[in-house]
Design an enzyme around this catalytic site. Structure first.
Site, PDB file in Angstrom:
ATOM      1  N   CYS A 173       8.518  17.127  17.351  1.00 47.68           N
ATOM      2  CA  CYS A 173       9.610  15.751  17.305  1.00 47.68           C
ATOM      3  C   CYS A 173      10.787  16.043  17.864  1.00 47.68           C
ATOM      4  O   CYS A 173      11.496  15.279  18.020  1.00 47.68           O
ATOM      5  CB  CYS A 173       9.629  15.603  15.715  1.00 47.68           C
ATOM      6  SG  CYS A 173       8.147  15.102  14.961  1.00 47.68           S
ATOM      7  N   HIS A 223      10.391   5.988  14.980  1.00 53.15           N
ATOM      8  CA  HIS A 223      10.239   7.583  15.431  1.00 53.15           C
ATOM      9  C   HIS A 223       8.800   7.632  16.546  1.00 53.15           C
ATOM     10  O   HIS A 223       8.083   8.506  15.836  1.00 53.15           O
ATOM     11  CB  HIS A 223      10.010   8.451  14.050  1.00 53.15           C
ATOM     12  CG  HIS A 223      10.178   9.891  14.431  1.00 53.15           C
ATOM     13  ND1 HIS A 223      10.707  10.518  15.251  1.00 53.15           N
ATOM     14  CD2 HIS A 223       9.493  10.839  13.464  1.00 53.15           C
ATOM     15  CE1 HIS A 223      10.456  11.652  15.518  1.00 53.15           C
ATOM     16  NE2 HIS A 223       9.864  11.948  14.388  1.00 53.15           N
TER      17      HIS A 223
HETATM   18  N1  COA Z   1       9.059   2.432   6.107  1.00 55.38           N
HETATM   19  C1  COA Z   1       8.974   0.954   5.574  1.00 55.38           C
HETATM   20  N2  COA Z   1       7.805   0.257   5.990  1.00 55.38           N
HETATM   21  C2  COA Z   1       6.712   1.007   6.306  1.00 55.38           C
HETATM   22  C3  COA Z   1       6.708   2.104   7.012  1.00 55.38           C
HETATM   23  C4  COA Z   1       7.996   3.149   6.690  1.00 55.38           C
HETATM   24  N3  COA Z   1       7.894   4.372   7.061  1.00 55.38           N
HETATM   25  N4  COA Z   1       5.348   2.519   7.412  1.00 55.38           N
HETATM   26  C5  COA Z   1       4.771   1.475   7.241  1.00 55.38           C
HETATM   27  N5  COA Z   1       5.530   0.323   6.835  1.00 55.38           N
HETATM   28  C6  COA Z   1       5.027  -0.878   6.506  1.00 55.38           C
HETATM   29  C7  COA Z   1       4.197  -1.690   7.467  1.00 55.38           C
HETATM   30  O1  COA Z   1       5.187  -2.265   8.420  1.00 55.38           O
HETATM   31  C8  COA Z   1       3.298  -2.274   6.870  1.00 55.38           C
HETATM   32  O2  COA Z   1       4.062  -3.571   6.375  1.00 55.38           O
HETATM   33  P1  COA Z   1       3.305  -5.120   6.398  1.00 55.38           P
HETATM   34  O3  COA Z   1       2.240  -4.998   5.404  1.00 55.38           O
HETATM   35  O4  COA Z   1       4.548  -6.028   5.877  1.00 55.38           O
HETATM   36  O5  COA Z   1       2.953  -5.336   7.787  1.00 55.38           O
HETATM   37  C9  COA Z   1       2.915  -1.643   5.604  1.00 55.38           C
HETATM   38  O6  COA Z   1       3.926  -0.795   5.495  1.00 55.38           O
HETATM   39  C10 COA Z   1       1.566  -0.920   5.866  1.00 55.38           C
HETATM   40  O7  COA Z   1       1.782  -0.147   7.059  1.00 55.38           O
HETATM   41  P2  COA Z   1       0.901   0.862   7.473  1.00 55.38           P
HETATM   42  O8  COA Z   1       0.932   1.389   8.984  1.00 55.38           O
HETATM   43  O9  COA Z   1      -0.647   0.447   6.929  1.00 55.38           O
HETATM   44  O10 COA Z   1       1.473   2.023   6.592  1.00 55.38           O
HETATM   45  P3  COA Z   1       0.575   3.275   6.325  1.00 55.38           P
HETATM   46  O11 COA Z   1       0.522   3.393   4.726  1.00 55.38           O
HETATM   47  O12 COA Z   1      -0.581   3.683   6.980  1.00 55.38           O
HETATM   48  O13 COA Z   1       1.529   4.419   6.776  1.00 55.38           O
HETATM   49  C11 COA Z   1       3.101   6.232   6.180  1.00 55.38           C
HETATM   50  C12 COA Z   1       2.662   4.758   5.910  1.00 55.38           C
HETATM   51  C13 COA Z   1       4.280   6.487   5.394  1.00 55.38           C
HETATM   52  C14 COA Z   1       2.108   7.301   5.600  1.00 55.38           C
HETATM   53  C15 COA Z   1       3.404   6.726   7.465  1.00 55.38           C
HETATM   54  O14 COA Z   1       4.391   5.695   8.252  1.00 55.38           O
HETATM   55  C16 COA Z   1       3.543   8.059   8.085  1.00 55.38           C
HETATM   56  O15 COA Z   1       2.973   8.865   7.757  1.00 55.38           O
HETATM   57  N6  COA Z   1       4.917   8.329   8.278  1.00 55.38           N
HETATM   58  C17 COA Z   1       5.774   9.680   8.568  1.00 55.38           C
HETATM   59  C18 COA Z   1       5.498   9.965  10.006  1.00 55.38           C
HETATM   60  C19 COA Z   1       5.864  11.376  10.215  1.00 55.38           C
HETATM   61  O16 COA Z   1       5.303  12.139   9.429  1.00 55.38           O
HETATM   62  N7  COA Z   1       6.545  11.718  11.305  1.00 55.38           N
HETATM   63  C20 COA Z   1       6.782  13.026  11.661  1.00 55.38           C
HETATM   64  C21 COA Z   1       8.004  13.344  10.870  1.00 55.38           C
HETATM   65  S1  COA Z   1       8.489  15.041  11.281  1.00 55.38           S
END
Ligand code: COA
Length: 387
Positions: free
Chosen positions: A87, A336
């Site tokens: 990242c 991100h």
């Molecule tokens: N914050 C707020 N809303 C979020 C979100 C977040 N981080 N991620 C997804 N959403 C919302 C989407 O917009 C969607 O909304 P909607 O239903 O109104 O359209 C809903 O949540 C579901 O989205 P989805 O893509 O199915 O989420 P998910 O459950 O598959 O994934 C996480 C969510 C948190 C697991 C994923 O975003 C993640 O892994 N994030 C971390 C990424 C990471 O590790 N980056 C590197 C860091 S070093």
């Protein structure tokens, strides 16, 4: 060594791009940056492209050459190099571009970052991102990034009395900032209840404590300071570039909720720039999870360990506070796209210094960026200032 300046910036919309490919995103950001600097592709001496994992996200390797080709630079044989540090790939691409210009090897260099993450499902994304941690000791044991940062949060909350509400306030603030940023993935304001009632991802971290999965690209044009006014009336000077490493696995650290590489890179950057913390008008930190912003503020030395939660609760880190943190919306609300984030941070600070940040403008002469790879195994810190 020559001094270095940024004379052009460009950023795509961050979010889910169903009708734009990896290469489209890069070309869009690159064209915006070249246009901003008033130059054409033939004037570019070299490209450095931050990208974490196109091989797994879109099954494409050899990104340096691909980018040069689709930017229309293949027939010029412009050297193009992929830079990878998870990242922190974007921040490191900027540093490589700055080193190339500072050394006198190149004059007009584009530093860019791009990631297309949403073409695979969340499970595959999370597994790909886990490659930035120690696969043998962490990934194979089931520790994903939300899981690793949840361990940091648990340890930190236990030792420093951070409340769940203070942690949530980081996301509330960053969404308030993202609501003012036209390129942000999330532009809705939220409340502490939104965070506390969102689904649990890895205890204690909930959905709104996490940065999302994002597509996006960003690019900047870097030149020697002495030539900067050939390109723009408002060049932004690089005051310092610092990079530090640490163990890749969290369990090998001296203290899992202190990022020693952030301490090292932050100190070195301030020393190189001959500045104090009080000279920094705003900082873009790597808030991949809300706890990461808390740790970053402290490890960069803006306050003592254990104080960042209170400062966040009191509004000190808000846009109108004494130390604005993540005015762009941060990784949390702006999004991100992992390889692009470090370059987007540079774009934000440049926009702020130029006074072009619109509704999120903060009075800024000097800004800092902080970009982290993994749980802190690579950290890149830059300081930029008005000319
Ligand atoms: N914050 C707020 N809303 C979020 C979100 C977040 N981080 N991620 C997804 N959403 C919302 C989407 O917009 C969607 O909304 P909607 O239903 O109104 O359209 C809903 O949540 C579901 O989205 P989805 O893509 O199915 O989420 P998910 O459950 O598959 O994934 C996480 C969510 C948190 C697991 C994923 O975003 C993640 O892994 N994030 C971390 C990424 C990471 O590790 N980056 C590197 C860091 S070093």
């Amino acid at each position: 060594m020559r001094e270095v300046a940024v004379v052009g910036i460009g950023c795509t919309q961050f979010g889910e791009h169903w009708s734009a490919s990896f290469r489209d995103l890069f070309v869009e950001a690159g064209a915006l940056a070249l246009n901003d600097a008033g130059i054409s592709g033939e004037q570019i001496d070299a490209l450095y492209v931050g990208n974490m994992s196109a091989g797994r996200f879109i099954e494409q390797e050899h990104i340096g050459a691909l980018i040069a080709d689709y930017a229309g630079l293949a027939s010029n044989h412009t050297p193009s190099t992929r830079v990878e540090a998870a990242c922190a790939s974007g921040g490191l691409a900027f540093r490589q571009a700055a080193i190339a210009v500072a050394s006198g090897m190149e004059d007009v260099v584009v530093a860019a970052g791009v990631e297309k993450m949403t073409d695979v499902g969340t499970g595959a994304s999370v597994d790909t991102l886990a490659g930035a941690a120690d696969r043998e000791w962490e990934g194979f044991a089931g520790a994903t990034f939300p899981g690793l940062y949840a361990m940091i949060a648990t340890d930190y909350m236990h030792r420093h009395s951070l409340t769940r509400e203070q942690l949530a306030q980081v996301a509330v603030k960053n969404h308030a900032n993202g609501a003012r940023n036209p390129i942000a993935q999330f532009r809705q304001e939220i409340t502490i209840d939104t965070v506390l009632n969102s689904s649990l991802v890895a205890d204690p971290l909930r959905l709104f404590d996490c940065s999302p999965i994002t597509d996006g690209a960003a690019a900047v044009v870097v030149v020697p300071l002495e030539r900067a006014r050939e390109f723009t009336d408002a060049p932004v000077r690089m005051l310092a570039s610092a990079q530090a490493s640490d163990t890749i696995a969290l369990h090998d650290r001296r203290d899992i909720s202190t990022l020693d590489a952030t301490i090292a890179a932050g100190r070195r950057a301030l020393k190189l720039a001959r500045l104090e913390h009080a000279d920094i008008d705003l900082v873009e930190v790597h808030d991949c999870f809300t706890i990461a912003e808390i740790c970053a503020i402290e490890d960069l030395g803006f306050c003592a360990k254990g104080e960042a939660g209170r400062l966040t609760e009191e509004g000190v880190t808000a846009r109108d506070g004494g130390l604005p943190v993540n005015v762009s919306g941060g990784l949390k609300a702006c999004g991100h796209p992992v390889g692009a984030t470090g370059i987007k941070q540079i774009c934000e600070v440049v926009q702020q210094i130029r006074g072009e940040a619109g509704r999120r403008q903060v009075d800024t002469e000097i800004g800092m960026t902080h970009n982290v790879g993994g749980t802190g195994a690579t950290v890149v810190v830059h300081i930029l200032g008005a000319c």
